[in-house]
Design a protein around this motif. Structure first.
Motif, short mmCIF file in Angstrom:
data_model
loop_
_atom_site.label_atom_id
_atom_site.label_comp_id
_atom_site.label_asym_id
_atom_site.label_seq_id
_atom_site.Cartn_x
_atom_site.Cartn_y
_atom_site.Cartn_z
N THR A 219 -30.61 -40.60 -1.87
CA THR A 219 -31.19 -40.57 -3.22
C THR A 219 -30.12 -40.42 -4.30
O THR A 219 -30.42 -40.06 -5.43
CB THR A 219 -32.18 -39.40 -3.34
OG1 THR A 219 -31.51 -38.17 -3.00
CG2 THR A 219 -33.36 -39.60 -2.41
N SER B 60 -37.10 -44.48 3.10
CA SER B 60 -36.93 -43.87 1.79
C SER B 60 -38.19 -44.00 0.95
O SER B 60 -38.83 -45.06 0.93
CB SER B 60 -35.75 -44.51 1.05
OG SER B 60 -34.54 -44.38 1.78
N ASN C 62 -32.53 -34.03 -1.44
CA ASN C 62 -33.43 -34.96 -0.74
C ASN C 62 -34.85 -34.82 -1.29
O ASN C 62 -35.39 -33.72 -1.36
CB ASN C 62 -33.40 -34.66 0.76
CG ASN C 62 -33.80 -35.87 1.58
OD1 ASN C 62 -34.57 -36.70 1.13
ND2 ASN C 62 -33.26 -35.98 2.77
N THR D 238 -37.33 -43.26 -4.48
CA THR D 238 -36.03 -43.61 -5.04
C THR D 238 -35.96 -45.12 -5.17
O THR D 238 -36.83 -45.85 -4.68
CB THR D 238 -34.88 -43.08 -4.17
OG1 THR D 238 -33.63 -43.28 -4.84
CG2 THR D 238 -34.83 -43.79 -2.82
#
Length: 345
Positions: free
Chosen positions: A176, A215, A181, A218
């Motif tokens: 990120t 992910s 995180n 982000t």
């Protein structure tokens, strides 16, 4: 208050550098100014590096291509690094071009040349174009693939080393950028390169890159593409250089699961560049680059052709000029000019 405290810390670090090297001044008075500066700030336990770049950007049309028509403070970086006892080292790097901005902040352990560890904020090593610092790149701006797939810095841990002519780097990061995180998932990177020294000053490097992670919350690199699942990045690169010629090429592709994306739930990105250069002498070189960037699901692709000229006036001062032409399938072609004056030590 926070910014004042930050600047005070930098002032103390810079002052400490010259305080440590006070006794060296009398020994360097007979040296040239460039060598004198380096002898003052470069030491094994505490070393200071700096990069100052002044940009001029011009679009041939009255639009925002190539940054529009403007002058910029491209970089104003200070780096503090050193080697400590028991094979530990450290590095802090800040950029003051717009406001105090933390780049690197890591601690390293060097077990041997074959195995080293680095923990903290650092570059994710998954592209040959991204490895050099901005004062050592072939052109004023890096190839566009660098900002498309990954953040310029990540927080995490990496393992790297040199085994004979091979170099490896394996990293595990938050994924990120320089933040904590946000999704409890990690981003993994791998690079393997082979360096071959040929006859004379000829050098050949071949590399491969792979990264993956899951992910959420982000974006992909510095784009506005919101990630929402798996992302895979893969590619290869080659660079040949001697005292006369430069040849470099790299391809990087990405398969991304995305959200809020009109084109669909997935995107495939393909990018590559080809660079050729000729060294007129030790101080001057001319270069050309073809840079391709394509988004498959968006059905948007364009190419850039860049002509570059670089001249090193001294060991620390250099000048670059780049002429950029962009060819787009669905938009008007564009042309711009960039210049930079650089001081790096």
């Amino acid at each position: 208050m926070r910014k004042i405290g930050f600047l005070s810390l930098i002032t103390v670090l810079v002052f400490s550098t010259f305080l440590i090297t006070e006794t060296a001044v009398s020994q360097t008075e007979s040296e040239d100014p460039d060598s004198r500066l380096l002898s003052l700030v470069k030491h094994d336990v505490f070393s200071v590096s700096g990069l100052l770049q002044a940009y001029g950007r011009f679009s041939f049309e009255d639009n925002n291509f190539n940054g529009g028509r403007t002058f910029q403070a491209g970089n104003a970086r200070l780096t503090f690094s050193g080697n400590l006892d028991q094979d530990f080292d450290y590095q802090f790097q800040f950029n003051f071009a717009r406001e105090p901005n933390l780049l690197d902040a890591y601690i390293g352990y060097n077990y041997s040349e074959r195995f080293r560890i680095r923990a903290g904020a650092q570059k994710p090593i998954i592209s040959a174009e991204f490895i050099p610092n901005p004062g050592l790149t072939d052109f004023i701006s890096r190839a566009r693939l660098v900002g498309t797939y990954f953040k310029p810095r990540e927080i995490g841990v990496s393992f790297y080393g040199d085994i004979d002519q091979f170099y490896y780097n394996v990293g595990m990061y938050n994924g990120t950028g320089v933040t904590t995180n946000v999704d409890n998932r990690f981003f993994y990177t791998t690079r393997l390169a082979y360096n071959m020294e040929l006859q004379g000053d000829d050098n050949l490097r071949i590399g491969g890159n792979f990264a993956f992670g899951e992910s959420f919350g982000t974006t992909s690199g510095t784009t506005n593409i919101q990630l929402a699942g798996n992302r895979y990045i893969y590619g290869a690169d080659v660079r040949y250089e001697n005292d006369t010629w430069i040849f470099a090429a790299e391809v990087l592709a990405g398969d991304l699961e995305v959200t809020n994306y009109i084109a669909g739930p997935e995107e495939q990105i393909i990018s590559y560049y080809i660079t050729g250069g000729y060294k007129l002498n030790e101080q001057t070189q001319i270069l050309a680059r073809w840079d391709h960037l394509g988004f498959q699901e968006r059905d948007r692709r364009n190419n850039q052709f860049i002509l570059g000229f670089t001249h090193y006036a001294t060991d620390l001062i250099s000048f670059k000029i780049n002429l950029i032409s962009q060819f787009d399938e669905v938009a008007d072609n564009q042309m711009g000019l960039s210049t930079s004056l650089q001081f790096q030590f």
